[in-house]
Design an enzyme around this catalytic site. Structure first.
Site, PDB file in Angstrom:
ATOM      1  CG  ASP A 218       6.499   2.071  -1.206  1.00  0.00           C
ATOM      2  OD1 ASP A 218       5.724   2.523  -0.349  1.00  0.00           O
ATOM      3  OD2 ASP A 218       7.233   1.067  -1.011  1.00  0.00           O
TER       4      ASP A 218
ATOM      5  CD  GLU B 198       5.100   6.254   7.383  1.00  0.00           C
ATOM      6  OE1 GLU B 198       5.171   5.832   6.210  1.00  0.00           O
ATOM      7  OE2 GLU B 198       5.849   5.858   8.280  1.00  0.00           O
TER       8      GLU B 198
HETATM    9  O1  G3H Z   1       9.353   0.184   2.130  1.00  0.00           O
HETATM   10  C1  G3H Z   1      10.288  -0.284   1.504  1.00  0.00           C
HETATM   11  C2  G3H Z   1      10.053  -1.195   0.369  1.00  0.00           C
HETATM   12  O2  G3H Z   1      10.194  -2.531   0.770  1.00  0.00           O
HETATM   13  C3  G3H Z   1      10.945  -0.850  -0.776  1.00  0.00           C
HETATM   14  O3  G3H Z   1      12.224  -1.356  -0.612  1.00  0.00           O
HETATM   15  O4  G3H Z   1      13.652   0.612  -1.078  1.00  0.00           O
HETATM   16  O5  G3H Z   1      14.592  -1.702  -1.215  1.00  0.00           O
HETATM   17  O6  G3H Z   1      12.992  -0.881  -2.940  1.00  0.00           O
HETATM   18  P1  G3H Z   1      13.438  -0.785  -1.522  1.00  0.00           P
HETATM   19  P1  13P Z   2       7.515  -5.243   3.960  1.00  0.00           P
HETATM   20  O1  13P Z   2       9.004  -5.082   4.101  1.00  0.00           O
HETATM   21  O2  13P Z   2       6.904  -5.732   5.219  1.00  0.00           O
HETATM   22  O3  13P Z   2       7.142  -6.075   2.793  1.00  0.00           O
HETATM   23  O4  13P Z   2       6.898  -3.769   3.735  1.00  0.00           O
HETATM   24  C1  13P Z   2       6.847  -3.209   2.460  1.00  0.00           C
HETATM   25  C2  13P Z   2       6.444  -1.780   2.492  1.00  0.00           C
HETATM   26  O5  13P Z   2       5.951  -1.238   3.452  1.00  0.00           O
HETATM   27  C3  13P Z   2       6.656  -1.016   1.253  1.00  0.00           C
HETATM   28  O6  13P Z   2       6.352   0.326   1.418  1.00  0.00           O
HETATM   29 ZN    ZN Z   3       6.754   1.072   3.372  1.00  0.00          ZN
END
Ligand code: G3H
Ligand code: 13P
Ligand code: ZN
Length: 323
Positions: free
Chosen positions: A82, A136
């Site tokens: 991600d 993206e």
């Molecule tokens: O897009 C962000 C996700 O919610 C991941 O969050 O970077 O705190 O793991 P994080």
């Molecule tokens: P939320 O913060 O809305 O759960 O989004 C998560 C997300 O986009 C992770 O890439």
């Molecule tokens: Zn995201």
């Protein structure tokens, strides 16, 4: 069945008018909650790992836990990076067994975004087995690891850019900005109206942009980040048990259900899992101040996350019975 990439999963989701849930994983209980829920709903699922998750849990633990979930459930599961920040991070994940990566160069100028994304695509597609790449265009407000985008500085995806971007990068799916944002505070109270109970009602997503993008990219899978709905039942449990989440607000589930019927094939959910986990743990501690066995309170958090994921699969994504 081994880990799979997103190719066939998205083809079926596009044709079937549903979306695959992409849930963020940071520890064993979250992996178990998501995949046990998916198993009970007979749903394919994407488990995604952020840079923050890699730092917290170490990549090898996350990968092995996801492999364990594949063995335990027999479901089609994608292990996805991600918000990959650069080529190196994507390469590291591809080499380390991920079946899908996101390269997020959306904060860079258009040409630079294309250049970085194309480099990741060339590496990922040459890998055996083929690794799928999400890119993206447009930026969301909120926090993505170390990149914080203030409300008001976000920019919607420009539909006139998408054909050139997809053609020149060769990416397999595209995340677009249509008004969602990361975190549990997606809209400022002044952007919202309030219902009769004082609950904030956010402005609608830009379905006009989604429709224009899908007209220009027929059959191409679209991704929505920042798609937690910040279900008020969990906010209430947290606040009733010592928490303080004021004016937390998300994207209404009805709108996500509509998006899932259109070109949106992947819906990202993280904050909702965090809220469910926190609700379960806070409620447990309040009811049992004498408990100190993590299996008891984390176990209750896991139960709440599992219930939430089942709800998302059946009521929002529509991916039940599609495994
Ligand atoms: O897009 C962000 C996700 O919610 C991941 O969050 O970077 O705190 O793991 P994080
Ligand atoms: P939320 O913060 O809305 O759960 O989004 C998560 C997300 O986009 C992770 O890439
Ligand atoms: Zn995201």
């Amino acid at each position: 069945m081994p880990l799979v990439n997103t190719k066939e999963m998205f083809e079926k989701a596009y044709k079937g008018g549903y979306a695959i849930g992409a849930f963020n994983c940071n520890n064993m209980e979250i992996v178990q909650a998501i995949t046990e829920a998916a198993k009970e709903c007979n749903s394919p699922v994407i488990l995604q790992v952020s840079a923050g998750a890699r730092k917290y849990a170490k990549p090898v633990y996350l990968r092995k836990m996801v492999e364990a979930a594949v063995e335990d459930t027999g479901l089609p599961i994608v292990l996805h990076l991600d918000h990959g920040a650069d080529f190196e991070m994507c390469k590291d994940c591809i080499d380390g067994g991920f079946t899908s990566v996101m390269i997020d160069a959306s904060s860079k100028p258009f040409e630079e975004n294309i250049e970085i994304t194309r480099k990741v695509v060339e590496y990922a597609h040459a890998h055996k087995p083929y690794v799928t790449v999400e890119a993206e265009l447009g930026t969301l407000a909120g926090i993505e690891d170390d990149v914080k985008v203030e409300h008001g500085s976000e920019s919607y995806t420009k539909p006139e850019d998408v054909e050139e971007f997809v053609r020149r990068t060769g990416c397999d799916s595209l995340a677009i900005a249509i008004g969602t944002s990361h975190g549990a505070y997606k809209f400022k109270p002044e952007q919202c109206t309030r219902d009769e109970n004082g609950v904030l009602c956010p402005p609608p997503l830009r379905f006009d942009i989604l429709e224009e993008v899908s007209k220009r990219l027929p059959g191409f899978p679209i991704v929505l980040h920042g798609s937690s709905s910040v279900n008020q039942e969990y906010v209430k449990i947290i606040n009733d048990n010592g928490g303080d989440l004021k004016d937390a607000v998300g994207v209404p589930e009805k709108q996500l259900r509509e998006a899932a019927k259109l070109a949106v094939c992947k819906i990202n959910i993280d904050s909702d899992l965090r809220l469910a986990m926190t609700a379960g743990i806070r409620e447990h501690f309040n009811a049992h101040p004498d408990h100190f066995d993590p299996r008891q309170y984390v176990g209750d958090g896991r139960k709440y996350v599992k219930e939430l994921v089942k709800h998302k699969i059946t009521e929002v994504l529509g991916s039940n019975d599609k495994a």
